[in-house]
Write a protein that holds these residues in place. Structure first.
Motif, mmCIF file in Angstrom:
data_model
loop_
_atom_site.group_PDB
_atom_site.id
_atom_site.type_symbol
_atom_site.label_atom_id
_atom_site.label_comp_id
_atom_site.label_asym_id
_atom_site.label_seq_id
_atom_site.Cartn_x
_atom_site.Cartn_y
_atom_site.Cartn_z
ATOM 1 N N CYS A 146 73.262 41.451 110.202
ATOM 2 C CA CYS A 146 73.199 40.296 109.194
ATOM 3 C C CYS A 146 72.429 39.139 109.857
ATOM 4 C CB CYS A 146 74.774 39.873 108.846
ATOM 5 S SG CYS A 146 75.515 41.004 107.687
ATOM 6 N N TRP A 148 70.396 35.055 108.666
ATOM 7 C CA TRP A 148 70.295 34.132 107.887
ATOM 8 C C TRP A 148 69.134 32.912 108.751
ATOM 9 C CZ3 TRP A 148 74.812 30.584 105.495
ATOM 10 C CH2 TRP A 148 74.169 29.752 104.582
ATOM 11 N N THR A 150 67.356 29.815 108.860
ATOM 12 C CA THR A 150 67.518 28.649 108.422
ATOM 13 C C THR A 150 66.577 27.794 109.215
ATOM 14 O OG1 THR A 150 69.491 28.231 109.990
ATOM 15 C CG2 THR A 150 69.877 28.905 107.766
ATOM 16 N N ALA A 168 67.670 32.236 101.936
ATOM 17 C CA ALA A 168 68.603 31.618 101.324
ATOM 18 C C ALA A 168 69.934 31.849 101.604
ATOM 19 C CB ALA A 168 68.236 31.713 99.839
ATOM 20 N N ARG A 169 70.273 32.809 102.274
ATOM 21 C CA ARG A 169 71.694 32.998 102.544
ATOM 22 C C ARG A 169 72.055 34.243 103.525
ATOM 23 N NH1 ARG A 169 73.953 35.870 96.846
ATOM 24 N NH2 ARG A 169 73.125 37.717 97.007
ATOM 25 N N LEU A 170 73.185 34.279 104.047
ATOM 26 C CA LEU A 170 73.223 35.556 104.930
ATOM 27 C C LEU A 170 73.127 36.829 104.377
ATOM 28 C CD1 LEU A 170 74.618 35.872 107.886
ATOM 29 C CD2 LEU A 170 76.550 36.426 106.738
ATOM 30 N N GLY A 171 72.502 37.700 104.818
ATOM 31 C CA GLY A 171 72.397 39.086 104.322
ATOM 32 C C GLY A 171 71.962 40.045 105.165
ATOM 33 N N SER A 207 71.582 31.429 112.008
ATOM 34 C CA SER A 207 72.687 30.477 111.532
ATOM 35 C C SER A 207 74.064 30.900 111.927
ATOM 36 C CB SER A 207 72.596 30.410 110.100
ATOM 37 O OG SER A 207 73.449 29.335 109.645
ATOM 38 N N VAL A 209 77.648 30.785 110.589
ATOM 39 C CA VAL A 209 78.606 30.323 109.270
ATOM 40 C C VAL A 209 80.021 30.003 110.081
ATOM 41 C CG1 VAL A 209 79.589 31.111 107.227
ATOM 42 C CG2 VAL A 209 77.300 32.119 108.151
ATOM 43 N N GLN A 216 80.922 35.621 102.630
ATOM 44 C CA GLN A 216 79.519 35.940 102.645
ATOM 45 C C GLN A 216 79.114 37.162 103.478
ATOM 46 O OE1 GLN A 216 77.191 32.560 104.017
ATOM 47 N NE2 GLN A 216 79.079 31.221 104.110
ATOM 48 N N ARG A 219 79.792 39.865 100.805
ATOM 49 C CA ARG A 219 78.758 40.099 100.160
ATOM 50 C C ARG A 219 77.523 40.514 100.580
ATOM 51 N NH1 ARG A 219 77.305 34.169 98.282
ATOM 52 N NH2 ARG A 219 76.197 34.097 100.355
ATOM 53 N N ALA A 220 77.150 40.503 101.765
ATOM 54 C CA ALA A 220 75.933 40.710 102.475
ATOM 55 C C ALA A 220 76.081 42.391 102.547
ATOM 56 C CB ALA A 220 75.855 40.266 103.947
#
Length: 228
Positions: A146, A148, A150, A168-171, A207, A209, A216, A219-220
């Motif tokens: 994962c 992110w 930033t 844009a986001r953790l993935g 990043s 979190v 998150q 979701r990833a």
């Protein structure tokens, strides 16, 4: 210098360029209850950082968590010759110069099992990454699975992060998804990771979190767990 994250948990970032892409990688440091230190994914260690580590405790373990994040493991092992070096499955063949390296297994070794749990991310042979869970701080520690990206990135880095879906986001970056050879096995590993009650996630790029991380990460990983 090392920056504190939580009690007995620190990190240090290292910036470099890969094919013109500005990248940062992160080393994570855990201090056990007995004062020993556990270094995850070492970065270059300057003399002041080595002194800072010595002030925090005895470096007992150095971990190269996958077959990509190993560049400075040998340097760290030479700086702390009494530490035990652990590496990803297959890393010994890739880096035969890393002598006396222990291979990470799906089960946490007794030396740190009381404080850190681990899961091998199956189905991704390019990296053979192991993911860790620091129980005291409820923190999952990942490397590449994962990401992110930033902050103030250079143009190639912004483009790369956008194309791979981690700006844009953790993935799970699209580059990582493409390297998964057994998605069902990878999804099973992801479910084991999600079984941990973590609230914070540390990743190498780039990043941290600090809260709400479980949702998150869930979701990833959904790109695998929703399908397999």
């Amino acid at each position: 210098m090392l920056q504190p994250i939580a009690a007995n948990l620190w990190h240090l970032q290292h910036g470099f360029s890969a094919l013109g892409i500005g990248v940062t990688a992160r080393m994570t440091v855990v201090r056990f209850a007995d004062g020993r230190l556990w270094l995850h994914s070492p970065v270059p260690l300057s003399a002041p950082v080595r002194e800072q580590l010595a002030g925090l405790g005895e470096v007992a373990f150095i971990v190269a968590p996958n077959k990509v994040h190993h560049m400075f493991a040998g340097d760290a092992a030479r700086a702390f010759p009494n530490a035990v070096l652990y590496g990803a499955p297959g890393l010994a063949q890739k880096r035969p110069g890393l002598r006396n390296m222990q291979t990470l297994t799906p089960e946490a070794p007794p030396a740190w099992a009381a404080e850190i749990d681990q899961v091998f991310a199956a189905g991704f042979p390019f990296a053979n990454e192991t993911v860790f869970y620091h129980k005291a701080s409820r923190t999952v520690i990942m490397t590449d699975l994962c990401q992110w990206w930033t902050g103030d990135l250079n143009l190639p880095a912004r483009l790369y992060a956008g194309v791979t879906g981690v700006r844009a986001r953790l993935g799970v970056p699209r580059t990582i998804r493409a390297g998964v050879r057994d998605p069902a096995a990878f999804a099973a590993s992801a479910r084991k990771i999600l079984a941990w009650p973590f609230d914070r996630a540390i990743v190498a790029h780039d990043s941290i979190v600090d809260s709400g991380a479980h949702a998150q990460v869930e979701r990833a990983f959904a790109c695998f767990t929703d399908k397999y």
